[in-house]
Design a protein around this motif. Sequence first.
Motif, PDB file in Angstrom:
ATOM      1  N   UNK A 192       0.828  -1.206   0.000  1.00 54.84           N
ATOM      2  CA  UNK A 192       0.000   0.000   0.000  1.00 54.84           C
ATOM      3  C   UNK A 192       0.864   1.258   0.000  1.00 54.84           C
ATOM      4  N   UNK A 193       1.957   1.239   0.755  1.00 50.21           N
ATOM      5  CA  UNK A 193       2.858   2.391   0.753  1.00 50.21           C
ATOM      6  C   UNK A 193       3.507   2.575  -0.615  1.00 50.21           C
ATOM      7  N   UNK A 194       3.903   1.467  -1.234  1.00 46.25           N
ATOM      8  CA  UNK A 194       4.496   1.563  -2.564  1.00 46.25           C
ATOM      9  C   UNK A 194       3.546   2.201  -3.563  1.00 46.25           C
ATOM     10  N   UNK A 195       2.257   1.859  -3.473  1.00 48.86           N
ATOM     11  CA  UNK A 195       1.261   2.464  -4.360  1.00 48.86           C
ATOM     12  C   UNK A 195       1.139   3.958  -4.101  1.00 48.86           C
ATOM     13  N   UNK A 196       1.108   4.335  -2.809  1.00 48.59           N
ATOM     14  CA  UNK A 196       0.956   5.743  -2.453  1.00 48.59           C
ATOM     15  C   UNK A 196       2.158   6.570  -2.896  1.00 48.59           C
ATOM     16  N   UNK A 197       3.357   6.039  -2.652  1.00 50.31           N
ATOM     17  CA  UNK A 197       4.565   6.771  -3.031  1.00 50.31           C
ATOM     18  C   UNK A 197       4.650   6.919  -4.549  1.00 50.31           C
ATOM     19  N   UNK A 198       4.307   5.863  -5.270  1.00 48.47           N
ATOM     20  CA  UNK A 198       4.335   5.925  -6.737  1.00 48.47           C
ATOM     21  C   UNK A 198       3.292   6.892  -7.256  1.00 48.47           C
ATOM     22  N   UNK A 199       2.121   6.904  -6.639  1.00 47.62           N
ATOM     23  CA  UNK A 199       1.062   7.818  -7.063  1.00 47.62           C
ATOM     24  C   UNK A 199       1.498   9.269  -6.921  1.00 47.62           C
ATOM     25  N   UNK A 200       2.350   9.529  -5.921  1.00 46.93           N
ATOM     26  CA  UNK A 200       2.830  10.889  -5.694  1.00 46.93           C
ATOM     27  C   UNK A 200       4.069  11.215  -6.513  1.00 46.93           C
ATOM     28  N   UNK A 201       4.490  10.283  -7.323  1.00 49.06           N
ATOM     29  CA  UNK A 201       5.647  10.541  -8.171  1.00 49.06           C
ATOM     30  C   UNK A 201       6.980  10.311  -7.510  1.00 49.06           C
ATOM     31  N   UNK A 217       9.533   4.398  -4.342  1.00 48.33           N
ATOM     32  CA  UNK A 217      10.653   4.125  -3.429  1.00 48.33           C
ATOM     33  C   UNK A 217      11.720   3.251  -4.071  1.00 48.33           C
ATOM     34  N   UNK A 218      12.984   3.603  -3.889  1.00 43.86           N
ATOM     35  CA  UNK A 218      14.070   2.759  -4.407  1.00 43.86           C
ATOM     36  C   UNK A 218      14.213   1.492  -3.574  1.00 43.86           C
ATOM     37  N   UNK A 219      15.024   0.565  -4.040  1.00 44.81           N
ATOM     38  CA  UNK A 219      15.219  -0.704  -3.342  1.00 44.81           C
ATOM     39  C   UNK A 219      16.666  -0.839  -2.886  1.00 44.81           C
ATOM     40  N   UNK A 220      16.855  -1.713  -1.906  1.00 46.22           N
ATOM     41  CA  UNK A 220      18.179  -2.055  -1.406  1.00 46.22           C
ATOM     42  C   UNK A 220      18.209  -3.564  -1.218  1.00 46.22           C
ATOM     43  N   UNK A 235      12.582   3.984   2.270  1.00 39.69           N
ATOM     44  CA  UNK A 235      12.129   5.368   2.329  1.00 39.69           C
ATOM     45  C   UNK A 235      13.184   6.163   3.080  1.00 39.69           C
ATOM     46  N   UNK A 236      13.674   7.233   2.458  1.00 38.12           N
ATOM     47  CA  UNK A 236      14.769   8.051   2.994  1.00 38.12           C
ATOM     48  C   UNK A 236      15.988   7.187   3.311  1.00 38.12           C
TER      49      UNK A 236
END
Length: 312
Positions: A188-197, A200-203, A213-214
């Motif tokens: 759900x967070x991934x969808x929200x972050x993507x929707x806002x442009x 999130x990157x990955x590690x 995130x950050x």
Amino acid sequence: MSTPQSFPALNAKAARNLATATVTAPQWDEISPRWLLKLLPYVDVDGGVYRVNRVVSKIPGPTVDLLTVDEGEPKLPNTFIDYEETPREYHLSTIQTILHTHTRITDLYSNRFDQLREQVRLTVEALKEKEEREILNHPKFGILNIVAPQQKIQTRYGPPTPDDFDELLSLVWKKPAYFLAHPKAIAAFGREATRRGVPPPTVSLFGSPFITWRGIPLIPSDKLPLSKKGLTSILLLRVGENQRGVVGLQKAGVTGEIEPGLSVRYMGTNENSIASHLVTRYFSVAALDEDAIGLLENVSVTNYHEYVYPKA
């Protein structure tokens, strides 16, 4: 035209009886990666009790009278640091079970895989699943239940947003280690972050990818409660004794130990040829400081389009 002649031959079903099948170890779909147990630093509690000594942080509080003087000879102030008189103590909890195996089974059917070894392995897997669940949810010491009131916040709109995560970071800003969330909450967070442009990157950790995130990884755990309405919580943790963070507790060196704090003891074989083994894990978890944990509550894992967002 002649009819094809039929010849008797060994059929495939009978032939398979002579073949040696390639077998796997027992597969159990309830086993999870248990990332929390891998990432949580553990402290050896030799006496079975872990006492967290803390400085008094409320009124009257520490008396630290420091003086800055630009010129002249200062009158030196008096200083002392007060400690809590009744510090919190964490006693190790115990998870135990008795594993029964029939000696006839372990004697006759331990060719490709040792039957006793596999039974112990699966029992230990179940025990560790229980340990991770208790570390998060135990009513007395579980991480979700020891969060200080000032370290709890509510999500703004339902699904977790970058704003919510930034708010958590403002609570656990002293060397935060990782977010901990249900896999559906991370999605759900991934969808929200993507929707806002801001996808999130990955590690990579332990050879697996995690979104961040950050720069702080989001670690999944299915042991975080998820209600029927799709509500859950997200944690942000600082970990380690040197960081005054969250630490796991265990007692190493117990009899029959197969790894620190985990033992398998043979208890004997009864008149029915049933061999018994006692499987035990001693553990707990402690937070050395209140600001080591931040909690985001009432997080919805449903799609963002089901909510109405305020206009910018």
